[in-house]
Design a protein around this motif. Structure first.
Motif, PDB file in Angstrom:
ATOM      1  N   TYR A 163       9.067   7.026  -1.654  1.00 23.41           N
ATOM      2  CA  TYR A 163       9.448   8.033  -2.653  1.00 23.41           C
ATOM      3  C   TYR A 163      10.715   7.670  -3.415  1.00 23.41           C
ATOM      4  CZ  TYR A 163       5.654  10.699  -0.748  1.00 23.41           C
ATOM      5  OH  TYR A 163       4.414  11.081  -0.342  1.00 23.41           O
ATOM      6  N   ARG A 164      11.350   6.580  -3.030  1.00 28.99           N
ATOM      7  CA  ARG A 164      12.433   6.040  -3.833  1.00 28.99           C
ATOM      8  C   ARG A 164      11.862   5.299  -5.043  1.00 28.99           C
ATOM      9  NH1 ARG A 164      17.584   6.065  -2.308  1.00 28.99           N
ATOM     10  NH2 ARG A 164      17.571   6.506  -0.102  1.00 28.99           N
ATOM     11  N   ALA A 165      10.615   4.860  -4.908  1.00 29.24           N
ATOM     12  CA  ALA A 165       9.975   4.072  -5.972  1.00 29.24           C
ATOM     13  C   ALA A 165       8.944   4.880  -6.769  1.00 29.24           C
ATOM     14  CB  ALA A 165       9.307   2.840  -5.361  1.00 29.24           C
ATOM     15  N   VAL A 166       8.333   5.859  -6.112  1.00 27.28           N
ATOM     16  CA  VAL A 166       7.218   6.583  -6.729  1.00 27.28           C
ATOM     17  C   VAL A 166       7.448   8.084  -6.578  1.00 27.28           C
ATOM     18  CG1 VAL A 166       4.717   6.960  -6.665  1.00 27.28           C
ATOM     19  CG2 VAL A 166       5.645   4.706  -6.081  1.00 27.28           C
ATOM     20  N   GLN A 167       7.390   8.816  -7.684  1.00 24.97           N
ATOM     21  CA  GLN A 167       7.544  10.265  -7.622  1.00 24.97           C
ATOM     22  C   GLN A 167       6.501  10.937  -8.506  1.00 24.97           C
ATOM     23  OE1 GLN A 167      10.037  12.649  -6.342  1.00 24.97           O
ATOM     24  NE2 GLN A 167      10.482  11.048  -4.839  1.00 24.97           N
ATOM     25  N   GLY A 168       6.274  12.192  -8.214  1.00 23.16           N
ATOM     26  CA  GLY A 168       5.350  12.964  -9.030  1.00 23.16           C
ATOM     27  C   GLY A 168       6.033  14.164  -9.665  1.00 23.16           C
ATOM     28  N   VAL A 169       5.622  14.490 -10.877  1.00 26.18           N
ATOM     29  CA  VAL A 169       6.046  15.736 -11.518  1.00 26.18           C
ATOM     30  C   VAL A 169       4.755  16.462 -11.866  1.00 26.18           C
ATOM     31  CG1 VAL A 169       7.307  16.798 -13.434  1.00 26.18           C
ATOM     32  CG2 VAL A 169       8.067  14.601 -12.530  1.00 26.18           C
ATOM     33  N   PHE A 170       4.676  17.745 -11.497  1.00 24.96           N
ATOM     34  CA  PHE A 170       3.416  18.454 -11.640  1.00 24.96           C
ATOM     35  C   PHE A 170       3.486  19.531 -12.708  1.00 24.96           C
ATOM     36  CE2 PHE A 170       3.885  16.986  -7.267  1.00 24.96           C
ATOM     37  CZ  PHE A 170       2.792  16.139  -7.194  1.00 24.96           C
ATOM     38  N   GLN A 171       2.306  19.978 -13.086  1.00 26.46           N
ATOM     39  CA  GLN A 171       2.162  21.034 -14.086  1.00 26.46           C
ATOM     40  C   GLN A 171       3.056  22.224 -13.780  1.00 26.46           C
ATOM     41  OE1 GLN A 171      -1.814  22.667 -14.176  1.00 26.46           O
ATOM     42  NE2 GLN A 171      -1.307  23.888 -15.949  1.00 26.46           N
TER      43      GLN A 171
ATOM     44  N   PRO B   1       0.828  -1.212   0.000  1.00 23.60           N
ATOM     45  CA  PRO B   1       0.000   0.000   0.000  1.00 23.60           C
ATOM     46  C   PRO B   1       0.861   1.261   0.000  1.00 23.60           C
ATOM     47  CG  PRO B   1      -0.037  -1.062   2.154  1.00 23.60           C
ATOM     48  CD  PRO B   1       0.727  -1.974   1.252  1.00 23.60           C
ATOM     49  N   VAL B   2       0.260   2.378  -0.399  1.00 21.71           N
ATOM     50  CA  VAL B   2       0.930   3.684  -0.392  1.00 21.71           C
ATOM     51  C   VAL B   2       1.393   3.982   1.037  1.00 21.71           C
ATOM     52  CG1 VAL B   2       0.550   6.167  -0.705  1.00 21.71           C
ATOM     53  CG2 VAL B   2      -0.548   4.519  -2.257  1.00 21.71           C
ATOM     54  N   ARG B   3       2.669   4.243   1.204  1.00 26.08           N
ATOM     55  CA  ARG B   3       3.160   4.586   2.540  1.00 26.08           C
ATOM     56  C   ARG B   3       4.160   5.737   2.409  1.00 26.08           C
ATOM     57  NH1 ARG B   3       6.560   1.258   5.019  1.00 26.08           N
ATOM     58  NH2 ARG B   3       5.750  -0.528   3.895  1.00 26.08           N
ATOM     59  N   PRO B   4       3.678   6.999   2.534  1.00 27.53           N
ATOM     60  CA  PRO B   4       4.562   8.140   2.299  1.00 27.53           C
ATOM     61  C   PRO B   4       5.791   8.055   3.197  1.00 27.53           C
ATOM     62  CG  PRO B   4       2.309   8.872   2.647  1.00 27.53           C
ATOM     63  CD  PRO B   4       2.331   7.419   2.981  1.00 27.53           C
ATOM     64  N   GLY B   5       6.941   8.300   2.629  1.00 29.40           N
ATOM     65  CA  GLY B   5       8.191   8.191   3.386  1.00 29.40           C
ATOM     66  C   GLY B   5       9.301   7.905   2.405  1.00 29.40           C
ATOM     67  N   LYS B   6      10.516   7.892   2.900  1.00 24.55           N
ATOM     68  CA  LYS B   6      11.686   7.778   2.027  1.00 24.55           C
ATOM     69  C   LYS B   6      11.657   6.561   1.114  1.00 24.55           C
ATOM     70  CE  LYS B   6      15.111  10.763   3.930  1.00 24.55           C
ATOM     71  NZ  LYS B   6      14.303  11.337   5.035  1.00 24.55           N
ATOM     72  N   ASP B   7      11.297   5.411   1.658  1.00 19.10           N
ATOM     73  CA  ASP B   7      11.315   4.198   0.828  1.00 19.10           C
ATOM     74  C   ASP B   7      10.302   4.300  -0.301  1.00 19.10           C
ATOM     75  OD1 ASP B   7      13.348   3.045   2.187  1.00 19.10           O
ATOM     76  OD2 ASP B   7      12.034   1.886   3.550  1.00 19.10           O
TER      77      ASP B   7
END
Ligand code: ADP
Ligand code: ADP
Length: 235
Positions: free
Chosen positions: A79-87, A71-77
């Motif tokens: 965000y090592r796998a999932v990142q966002g780039v915004f408008q 499941p989504v678990r905000p934190g360093k690990d």
């Protein structure tokens, strides 16, 4: 790899049980490694809410979002796998931009198993991969770069992190035509490295053509989903 299973988001507005808004209702789809999926819908259809839930910036009311089964678990690990780039790459809701120098931003993605010398080499290589000059950009602050440069730096960061998933929310709308093509070519390159991309947009943009599959949202629900050419080929 990314899986949304019957995901619903209800916002509560006002105090003491005021109004509620069902921004997303029962949405399911997935993104496989090396696949670009475009998420398309008019303004207010729930696209950003989906992006924000995947990034752990807002909670899921019901249903499940998982990346490789977790499941989504905000934190360093995470965000090592999932990142966002915004408008708006300067947007204040992306805490990445509270970092000071661009070098610090990149250094954050430090992968502990390599030597400092090798790390510097990798950072320089990733910056050159996005066609920027390391000597020129790494010492600057994010606000000293143009929007296109900053977006490319974020993609460089994705290269360094060895991400699994990138959520790209309206990323090309602020860019001029040639920078837009550069950024999209970079996404195509990330894809060949096995990265999954969720490409969020409100219209038929160039990026839509990078997408194998398209999910169409209306009023927070999926109204159509399938191979991109089929979705747009329908009469
Ligand atoms: P899109 O990205 O497609 O424009 P959003 O996800 O931003 O759509 O919005 C979907 C719906 O949820 C809209 O009706 C919007 O007004 C509502 N909404 C979005 N964010 C909030 C919030 N923080 N609080 C209350 N309602 C919200
Ligand atoms: P921690 O200190 O718990 O390891 P981080 O410093 O990685 O976590 O992140 C702290 C918060 O910043 C997260 O809960 C999340 O809301 C947000 N965040 C971090 N990185 C990003 C990102 N790339 N995109 C969006 N939000 C992020």
């Amino acid at each position: 790899m990314l899986r949304l299973d019957n995901v619903t988001k209800v916002y509560r507005t006002g105090t003491f049980g005021g109004r509620t808004v069902t921004a997303v209702g029962g949405v399911s789809f997935d993104v496989l490694p090396g696949e670009v999926v475009s998420l398309i819908g008019e303004s207010g259809s729930g696209k950003s809410t989906i992006g924000r839930m995947i990034l752990g910036l807002t909670s899921v009311t019901s249903g499940a979002i998982t990346v490789d089964g977790s499941p989504v678990r905000p934190g360093k690990d995470y965000y090592r796998a999932v990142q966002g780039v915004f408008q708006d790459p300067f947007s204040c809701y992306n805490p990445v931009f509270k970092a000071d120098r661009v070098f610090t931003l990149i250094k954050e993605s430090y992968f502990p198993r390599v030597s400092a010398a090798e790390w510097t080499e990798r950072v320089d290589a990733a910056v050159r991969d996005v066609r920027l000059n390391p000597g020129e950009v790494l010492g600057k602050y994010p606000h000293q770069l143009s929007g296109g440069q900053l977006q490319r730096m974020l993609i460089a960061r994705a290269l360094l992190l060895d991400l699994k998933l990138l959520v790209a929310d309206e990323i090309t709308s602020m860019l001029d035509a040639s920078t837009r093509i550069d950024v999209l070519n970079l996404l195509a390159e990330l894809k060949t490295r096995g990265l999954g991309v969720l490409y969020v947009t409100h219209d038929l943009s160039l990026g839509t053509y990078l997408a194998e599959r398209t999910v169409v949202l209306r009023g927070g629900a999926v109204v159509e989903m399938g191979p991109t050419d089929q979705v747009f080929g329908d009469p």
